[in-house]
Scaffold this motif. Structure first.
Motif, PDB file in Angstrom:
ATOM      1  N   UNK B  11       8.902  -4.129   7.472  1.00  0.00           N
ATOM      2  CA  UNK B  11       9.597  -3.369   6.759  1.00  0.00           C
ATOM      3  C   UNK B  11       9.836  -3.828   5.418  1.00  0.00           C
ATOM      4  N   UNK B  14       7.037  -3.771   2.752  1.00  0.00           N
ATOM      5  CA  UNK B  14       6.790  -2.503   2.728  1.00  0.00           C
ATOM      6  C   UNK B  14       7.826  -2.119   1.566  1.00  0.00           C
ATOM      7  N   UNK B  15       9.151  -2.227   1.923  1.00  0.00           N
ATOM      8  CA  UNK B  15      10.147  -1.873   0.668  1.00  0.00           C
ATOM      9  C   UNK B  15       9.864  -2.538  -0.437  1.00  0.00           C
ATOM     10  N   UNK B  18       6.683  -1.095  -1.972  1.00  0.00           N
ATOM     11  CA  UNK B  18       7.135   0.357  -2.720  1.00  0.00           C
ATOM     12  C   UNK B  18       8.072   0.363  -3.919  1.00  0.00           C
ATOM     13  N   UNK B  39       5.354   4.075   6.579  1.00  0.00           N
ATOM     14  CA  UNK B  39       6.450   3.377   7.238  1.00  0.00           C
ATOM     15  C   UNK B  39       7.299   3.966   8.257  1.00  0.00           C
TER      16      UNK B  39
END
Lengths: 136, 112
Positions: B11, B14-15, B18, B39
């Motif tokens: 997580x 990905x954050x 992004x 996600x």
């Protein structure tokens, strides 16, 4: 004796009421990270309906817990990650809003509670469904 | 615990990605939105599948337990029926024996 109805019906009703209050009282517009505005309200509305349904008929609608768990991730995971996004954006702008970390943690706890509740209650519902089938 | 740690790492990764690519023009924004959607959709799918699997396993388990309980009840009733039949047979045998004795006592005295 009071624990069972509180867990089976009280918890989802309380969660549904809190979601309705969030929609009615928010001043900054709803945002669940990947959705905002109308679609975010729709996601909260769907999850509220699932919670009310589960509170009303926990055995008959037991399989709604699977969809409920998915919507819990969308709604509460989305809200937690939305706050993370705000923190990151504010840090990029040079004024990091670290005070929102508590809000993130709070929503992570809510998400974990709801996921554990959905996971445990779907097992309870399965037991009741089998018992009902074997009796009838 | 390993699952929770790897999920947290995924997580956060990905954050981070992004947020990093979100400022890289239009394509970056699209890629960032896509990774966020992936996600959340992945999280929803995992939550749905884990909960559904728990339901399926619980139904199988309780159905099996219910079938076992029903079989045990049938076995218990069958054993009770067999015991009752044996008792009746024993009583019938005793009754026949007593009747035979009575018949022997009631016989006419031997002539001569």
């Amino acid at each position: 004796m009071l624990e069972k109805p509180l867990i089976v019906r009280g918890f989802p009703l309380l969660s549904a009421v809190s979601l309705v209050l969030v929609v009615l009282t928010t001043e900054v517009g709803l945002n669940v990270w990947v959705l905002s505005g109308g679609p975010a309200v729709a996601a909260l509305a769907v999850y509220t309906v699932i919670l009310v349904g589960l509170a009303a008929a926990p055995t008959r609608l037991g399989q709604w817990h699977a969809a409920g768990a998915a919507f819990a991730v969308l709604v509460f995971g989305g809200r937690a990650l939305g706050f993370v996004s705000v923190i990151v954006d504010s840090a990029d702008a040079g004024d990091a809003r670290w005070n929102l970390i508590g809000a993130v943690a709070e929503r992570v706890v809510l998400l974990a509670s709801l996921l554990i509740w959905h996971r445990s209650q779907i097992v309870v519902a399965a037991k009741r469904q089998v018992r009902r089938l074997s009796v009838s | 615990m390993t699952g929770l740690a790897s999920t947290t790492v995924a997580v956060v990764a990905v954050i981070a990605v992004s947020e990093a690519i979100a400022d890289l023009g239009e394509l970056g924004t699209i890629a960032a939105d896509g990774s966020r959607l992936a996600l959340i959709a992945g999280g929803m799918l995992i939550a749905y599948r884990v909960t559904s699997k728990a339901h399926r396993e619980a139904v199988d388990l309780y159905r099996e337990a219910s079938a076992d309980a029903a079989a045990a009840l049938v076995r218990e009733r069958a054993e009770a029926a067999v015991n009752l039949a044996r008792e009746r047979e024993e009583w019938a045998r005793r009754e026949a024996s007593l009747l035979a004795q009575l018949h022997y006592l009631d016989r006419p005295p031997p002539s001569g």
